[in-house]
Design a protein around this motif. Structure first.
Motif, short mmCIF file in Angstrom:
data_model
loop_
_atom_site.label_atom_id
_atom_site.label_comp_id
_atom_site.label_asym_id
_atom_site.label_seq_id
_atom_site.Cartn_x
_atom_site.Cartn_y
_atom_site.Cartn_z
N ILE A 42 0.80 -1.23 0.00
CA ILE A 42 0.00 0.00 0.00
C ILE A 42 0.83 1.27 0.00
O ILE A 42 0.33 2.35 -0.26
N GLU A 43 2.14 1.14 0.32
CA GLU A 43 2.97 2.33 0.43
C GLU A 43 4.42 2.00 0.10
O GLU A 43 4.85 0.85 0.17
N LYS A 64 -4.41 9.04 1.82
CA LYS A 64 -5.03 8.87 0.50
C LYS A 64 -3.92 8.52 -0.49
O LYS A 64 -2.75 8.84 -0.26
N ALA A 65 -4.27 7.87 -1.58
CA ALA A 65 -3.28 7.57 -2.62
C ALA A 65 -2.65 8.87 -3.10
O ALA A 65 -3.36 9.85 -3.37
N TYR A 81 0.27 4.61 -2.11
CA TYR A 81 -0.31 4.45 -3.45
C TYR A 81 -1.69 3.79 -3.37
O TYR A 81 -2.36 3.63 -4.38
N LYS A 82 -2.11 3.47 -2.17
CA LYS A 82 -3.48 3.02 -1.89
C LYS A 82 -3.93 3.74 -0.62
O LYS A 82 -3.10 4.06 0.24
N ASP A 101 2.70 6.92 -10.94
CA ASP A 101 2.86 5.48 -11.17
C ASP A 101 4.31 5.06 -11.35
O ASP A 101 4.68 3.94 -10.96
#
Length: 117
Positions: A42-43, A64-65, A81-82, A101
């Protein structure tokens, strides 16, 4: 607010740091080269060279992303990133201004953080 650039290989990403003690203190470290690694899918995380000033920061934050954050208990930069639930000790530093990205494929490679122009 401080505009920064994050250089990932040949790609330049743009982000803005919040006008907070933690955001300003992170800006004071720049330029900074860090090696990111994935954490729990997630990070992206990296150790910072010193603790940041978290004066006045909320006791927790829900990421937050695209958020650039400090996880104060460990003293590391965490780029989400999530989205992630509110966590004690998580302090928002700022956020990417657009897509980021390219950052996701950089585990183990240096990424440079610098003030924009």
């Amino acid at each position: 607010m401080t505009r920064i650039i994050v250089t990932v290989g040949q790609t330049t990403l743009h982000a803005t740091l919040d006008d907070t003690p933690a955001g300003r203190d992170f800006a004071a470290l720049l330029p900074l080269e860090l090696t990111l690694s994935d954490y729990h899918g997630i990070e992206k995380v990296a150790d910072l060279p010193r603790a940041l000033d978290t004066t006045g920061a909320p006791s927790s934050y829900g990421a937050k992303a695209g958020d650039l954050t400090l996880y104060a208990p460990w003293g590391n930069l965490a780029i989400f990133y999530k989205p992630f639930r509110a966590a004690a000790g998580l302090v928002r530093l700022g956020a990417f201004d657009g897509p980021f990205d390219t950052l996701l494929s950089q585990d183990g490679k240096p990424v440079t953080f610098a003030r924009a122009g």
